[in-house]
Design a protein around this motif. Structure first.
Motif, PDB file in Angstrom:
ATOM      1  N   TYR A  79     -19.464  41.585 -39.247  1.00  0.00           N
ATOM      2  CA  TYR A  79     -19.054  41.150 -40.584  1.00  0.00           C
ATOM      3  C   TYR A  79     -19.282  39.647 -40.758  1.00  0.00           C
ATOM      4  O   TYR A  79     -19.559  39.180 -41.857  1.00  0.00           O
ATOM      5  N   PHE A  89     -11.124  36.490 -47.091  1.00  0.00           N
ATOM      6  CA  PHE A  89     -11.565  37.311 -45.951  1.00  0.00           C
ATOM      7  C   PHE A  89     -12.315  36.438 -44.942  1.00  0.00           C
ATOM      8  O   PHE A  89     -12.128  36.551 -43.747  1.00  0.00           O
ATOM      9  N   TYR A 132     -20.552  50.115 -44.422  1.00  0.00           N
ATOM     10  CA  TYR A 132     -19.626  49.302 -45.217  1.00  0.00           C
ATOM     11  C   TYR A 132     -18.461  48.808 -44.353  1.00  0.00           C
ATOM     12  O   TYR A 132     -18.094  47.633 -44.384  1.00  0.00           O
ATOM     13  N   ASP A 133     -17.897  49.729 -43.562  1.00  0.00           N
ATOM     14  CA  ASP A 133     -16.781  49.341 -42.686  1.00  0.00           C
ATOM     15  C   ASP A 133     -17.216  48.302 -41.661  1.00  0.00           C
ATOM     16  O   ASP A 133     -16.449  47.404 -41.314  1.00  0.00           O
ATOM     17  N   LEU A 184     -19.605  46.070 -42.163  1.00  0.00           N
ATOM     18  CA  LEU A 184     -19.870  44.816 -42.874  1.00  0.00           C
ATOM     19  C   LEU A 184     -18.596  44.075 -43.240  1.00  0.00           C
ATOM     20  O   LEU A 184     -18.618  42.872 -43.451  1.00  0.00           O
ATOM     21  N   TYR A 185     -17.500  44.819 -43.369  1.00  0.00           N
ATOM     22  CA  TYR A 185     -16.242  44.158 -43.710  1.00  0.00           C
ATOM     23  C   TYR A 185     -15.251  44.181 -42.549  1.00  0.00           C
ATOM     24  O   TYR A 185     -14.048  43.962 -42.757  1.00  0.00           O
ATOM     25  N   GLY A 186     -15.750  44.455 -41.352  1.00  0.00           N
ATOM     26  CA  GLY A 186     -14.903  44.366 -40.153  1.00  0.00           C
ATOM     27  C   GLY A 186     -13.729  45.322 -40.174  1.00  0.00           C
ATOM     28  O   GLY A 186     -12.676  45.030 -39.601  1.00  0.00           O
ATOM     29  N   ASN A 187     -13.887  46.467 -40.860  1.00  0.00           N
ATOM     30  CA  ASN A 187     -12.764  47.414 -40.918  1.00  0.00           C
ATOM     31  C   ASN A 187     -12.632  48.246 -39.655  1.00  0.00           C
ATOM     32  O   ASN A 187     -11.637  48.931 -39.472  1.00  0.00           O
ATOM     33  N   MET A 188     -13.657  48.218 -38.812  1.00  0.00           N
ATOM     34  CA  MET A 188     -13.576  48.969 -37.549  1.00  0.00           C
ATOM     35  C   MET A 188     -13.354  47.962 -36.436  1.00  0.00           C
ATOM     36  O   MET A 188     -14.183  47.090 -36.205  1.00  0.00           O
ATOM     37  N   VAL A 221     -18.263  55.014 -50.725  1.00  0.00           N
ATOM     38  CA  VAL A 221     -18.206  53.590 -51.053  1.00  0.00           C
ATOM     39  C   VAL A 221     -18.144  53.402 -52.572  1.00  0.00           C
ATOM     40  O   VAL A 221     -18.980  53.925 -53.309  1.00  0.00           O
ATOM     41  N   THR A 264      -8.782  42.840 -45.180  1.00  0.00           N
ATOM     42  CA  THR A 264      -9.784  43.909 -45.019  1.00  0.00           C
ATOM     43  C   THR A 264     -10.254  44.321 -46.410  1.00  0.00           C
ATOM     44  O   THR A 264      -9.536  44.120 -47.388  1.00  0.00           O
ATOM     45  N   LYS A 265     -11.440  44.863 -46.461  1.00  0.00           N
ATOM     46  CA  LYS A 265     -11.947  45.378 -47.736  1.00  0.00           C
ATOM     47  C   LYS A 265     -12.080  46.878 -47.587  1.00  0.00           C
ATOM     48  O   LYS A 265     -12.861  47.358 -46.749  1.00  0.00           O
TER      49      LYS A 265
END
Lengths: 182, 410
Positions: free
Chosen positions: B284, A64, B156-157, B159-163, A5, A73-74
Motif C-alpha cells: 500500500y 491513511f 484493492y485490499d 492497495l489499501y493495506g487491509n490484509m 469493489v 483502513t479503506k
C-alpha cells in the motif's frame, strides 16, 4: 467472501441546500459525538449558498498515508475507517486532511471522523445526514457507476482535490431565475 | 420448395458455423476457412492473432483500407485490407468485430488478386461469422468480468493495506498463480486530464487490455485492476539489483506507450512508479508513492517518474500549502515584487541560473547573454534579496523556492 469493489461517495447539490444544518445535527445525534466534535460541517459559501462537508472518503486519503499507527483502513466499499484502538491521538491526520475531516475528541483524547454511518448502511439504510436532508441536497451513490454529465469534481470554496481525489461530486450553483424577497 | 419453405430455409453452412461456434473463436475460424476454402485470421484490435486457419506462412497485417470510423458503424462494413505473407503483399478483406459499439477485434480473410469482386459474393457470410465472433467475445468478456471481481477485491485490499497477514496474502495470491514471496512494485497508469463523462472510460478499458497483453508477453501473470480513471499494476520484479529492475520497468512502460500510440494517436497516457517492496503487506505504501510520482511527473514533465528518483519534490509536494507559500515569499518575494514594479527579468534570470547548477557560463549560453550582463544582474539580485548568491545555504533555499513554483503550489 470478499465484497465487490465500490466507491461510495456523497453528491452535494449547491442549489438545493439552504443551510438548515439538519445534516449536521442528525450526524451528531446518530454518532453521539461531543459538542466540540463536528464530523459534518455546514458553512456559508456566498450570501445565498452553503456547503455541507464531512469526510470525503478519498481515493488517496492523506490521513491513511500519514498515520504512524496504521489506524486507517479503506473498506471495499470505499469507506475510510479509523480504528480507535490503534489511534494514539497524535493529531497528524488532523493536520494532514485538507477538508478538516478527522476531529480531536477531548473525551477519548483520540482522533475520530465520519464513517459514513456504515452500521446503518450494513442494515440497508442511508447515512443519517443523507436521510435527514429534506431538500435532497445531499445524496450518496456508488461513484464507480454513477454518471451524470451535470456534476463536477469541485466547486469554488472547496479545497484542492488534486492531492487526495475525494469521493464527492457536486451539482454546481446555477443562475437563479427567481428570488424571494427578504 | 414452396414460398414459406424457401423463406425460412437455413443453409447448411450457416448451421455448421453455428455448431462450430461452440468451440469458440478457433471453431468459427476453422469452419469459415473450410466453407470459403480461404485462410482466415481473427485478431484483437491490436492485430494480435486470436485464432487462424489454413495459413501457409506467418501473416502480418499491413493496413486496412478504410478509416476506423467507417468500419465501426452500426452494421460492420466489410472492407479491403493488405497483409504481408512471407514478405509478399497479399490482398484480403476484413470485417470489424464490434461489441456494444466498441471495436473488439477483426476478422480477416486472405483472398489474393480479385478481392473487390469477391467481397460482394461472400459479404453476408462474413458478416454472419463476425456476429458469431461478437457473441463469443461477449461470453469471454462476461466470464473475465466475473473472475476479475474477485481479483479486484483482493488487489484493492492489498492497495489499501487491509490484509495484515503475509501468509494470508501469499496463499490468496497462489489462487491466481501470483507469487507474493517475490518483490513487487506498483505502477499507476492514467490519462492526463481524465474526464469520467467523456470517451476516456473506454480508453481506460482499452489501455487495461493492452497492459494485460504486454504483461503476458513479458511472461508475467497480470496483477492489475481498473480504478475509475486509473489502472494499477502490481509488477513482479525478478531481478535483485535496483538498476536492472528500473530498466525492466522502463522497457515495459515504453512498450505499453508504443502500443497505446498505435491504438490511439492522441494517447494521453502518463505513469508513476512506487518503490519496490519485498513485503506484500506494505504494498500500500508503494501505491501511495506511485500516485505521488504520477502527479509530480506530470508537473515536472518527467516521462517515467520513479518515486525513488524524486528528490526534494516529493517532500514539497505533500507539504502544507500555506507553509510552502510563506517559504516562497520569504525567499523570493522581494525579487518577484521588484520585477513586477520595474518590469525586469531578474526572476527569470535567477531561475535559469538555478536550473544550470549556478554556473555562469552555462546560464549565459542558455539565455544568449554576455557573462558580464549576468554578473550585473546577479549583483542586483543580491542587493534586492540582501543575500550572497555564492552561499550554499542561499542557493539551496532558492532552488527549493523554484521547485515550489514548478510544483504549481504558487
Amino acid at each position: 467472501m470478499r465484497q465487490m469493489v465500490k466507491q461510495m461517495g456523497f453528491v452535494f447539490n449547491v442549489d438545493l441546500c439552504f443551510g438548515c444544518m439538519a445534516c449536521e445535527i442528525a450526524c451528531r445525534n446518530e454518532n453521539q459525538t461531543d459538542s466540540t466534535v463536528r464530523w459534518r460541517k455546514v458553512s456559508r459559501l456566498t450570501d445565498d449558498t452553503f456547503l455541507s462537508v464531512s469526510c470525503n472518503h478519498c481515493n488517496s486519503p492523506e490521513c491513511f498515508r500519514v498515520c504512524p499507527e496504521n489506524a486507517f483502513t479503506k473498506r471495499g466499499d470505499g469507506i475510510v475507517q479509523i480504528n480507535s484502538d490503534l489511534c494514539t491521538g497524535c493529531g497528524l491526520c488532523i493536520e494532514a486532511c485538507p477538508y478538516g475531516a478527522p476531529q480531536y475528541d477531548p473525551v477519548t483524547q483520540k482522533a475520530s471522523k465520519c464513517q459514513m454511518c456504515y452500521p446503518r448502511q450494513d442494515r440497508g439504510l442511508p447515512p443519517a445526514c443523507v436521510e435527514s436532508c429534506s431538500t435532497e441536497a445531499l445524496t450518496f451513490v456508488d461513484l464507480n457507476t454513477f454518471c451524470d454529465k451535470k456534476i463536477v469534481g469541485s466547486i469554488p470554496g472547496f479545497p484542492d482535490t488534486r492531492l487526495t481525489n475525494p469521493s464527492i461530486a457536486f451539482y454546481p450553483a446555477t443562475e437563479r431565475k427567481r428570488y424571494f424577497l427578504k | 420448395m414452396d414460398l414459406v419453405e424457401s423463406t425460412f430455409f437455413v443453409p447448411d453452412y450457416l448451421h455448421d458455423l453455428l455448431v462450430a461456434s461452440e468451440k469458440g473463436l478457433k471453431g468459427i475460424c476453422a469452419e469459415l476457412a473450410s466453407i470459403l476454402s480461404l485462410p482466415v485470421i481473427i485478431t484483437d484490435p491490436l492485430f494480435n492473432h486470436l485464432a487462424a486457419a489454413q495459413l501457409v506462412n506467418n501473416v502480418e497485417i499491413n493496413y486496412i483500407d478504410n478509416q476506423q470510423e467507417e468500419i465501426i458503424g452500426e452494421k460492420p462494413l466489410v472492407v479491403n485490407c493488405q497483409f504481408t505473407s512471407n514478405g509478399v503483399p497479399i490482398n484480403g478483406i476484413c470485417s470489424a468485430i464490434l461489441l456494444d459499439g466498441r471495436l473488439r477485434g477483426y476478422l480477416f480473410i486472405q483472398i489474393g488478386e480479385d478481392a473487390a469482386e469477391k467481397i460482394a459474393r461472400i459479404y453476408s457470410i462474413i458478416a454472419y461469422a463476425s456476429s458469431l465472433c461478437t457473441l463469443e467475445l461477449r461470453k469471454r468478456l462476461e466470464l473475465k468480468q466475473e473472475r476479475q471481481q474477485f481479483k479486484e477485491a483482493f488487489i484493492y485490499d492489498l492497495l489499501y493495506g487491509n490484509m495484515k497477514q503475509k501468509n494470508e496474502i501469499i496463499s490468496y495470491g497462489n489462487i491466481w498463480g501470483w507469487d507474493f514471496t517475490q518483490s513487487h512494485t506498483i505502477i499507476v497508469f492514467s490519462l492526463i486530464d481524465f474526464d469520467y463523462y467523456s470517451e476516456d472510460q473506454k480508453h481506460i478499458d482499452s489501455l487495461f487490455y493492452l497492459i494485460e497483453r504486454v504483461l503476458i508477453e513479458s511472461n508475467l501473470k497480470p496483477i492489475a485492476m481498473k480504478k475509475r480513471g486509473e489502472i494499477v499494476v502490481i509488477y513482479q520484479l525478478l531481478g535483485e539489483e535496483m538498476e536492472t529492475n528500473e530498466s525492466v520497468i522502463k522497457e515495459f512502460i515504453q512498450r505499453v506507450k508504443i502500443q497505446a500510440e498505435i491504438m490511439d494517436r492522441n494517447n494521453r497516457m502518463a505513469t508513476g512508479i512506487g518503490r519496490e517492496s519485498s513485503n506484500p503487506e506494505e504494498l500500500y505504501k508503494s501505491y501511495q508513492e506511485a500516485k505521488v510520482a504520477y502527479e509530480v511527473g506530470l508537473l515536472l514533465n518527467i516521462h517515467t517518474p520513479f518515486f525513488n528518483g524524486l528528490g526534494l519534490e516529493r517532500i514539497l509536494y505533500k507539504h502544507d500549502l500555506q507553509d510552502v507559500k510563506e517559504y516562497y515569499d520569504h525567499t523570493l518575494g522581494k525579487l518577484e515584487k521588484h520585477d513586477q514594479v520595474h518590469g525586469g527579468e531578474l526572476m527569470h534570470t535567477l531561475e535559469f541560473y538555478a536550473a544550470n547548477q549556478y554556473d555562469i557560463t552555462k546560464t549565459a549560453d542558455a539565455l544568449f547573454l554576455h557573462r558580464n550582463t549576468l554578473r550585473y544582474r546577479f549583483k542586483k539580485v543580491e542587493e534586492i534579496l540582501d543575500k550572497k548568491l555564492d552561499d550554499m545555504n542561499v542557493r539551496l533555499n532558492i532552488t527549493a523556492a523554484f521547485k515550489i513554483k514548478q510544483l504549481r503550489k504558487i
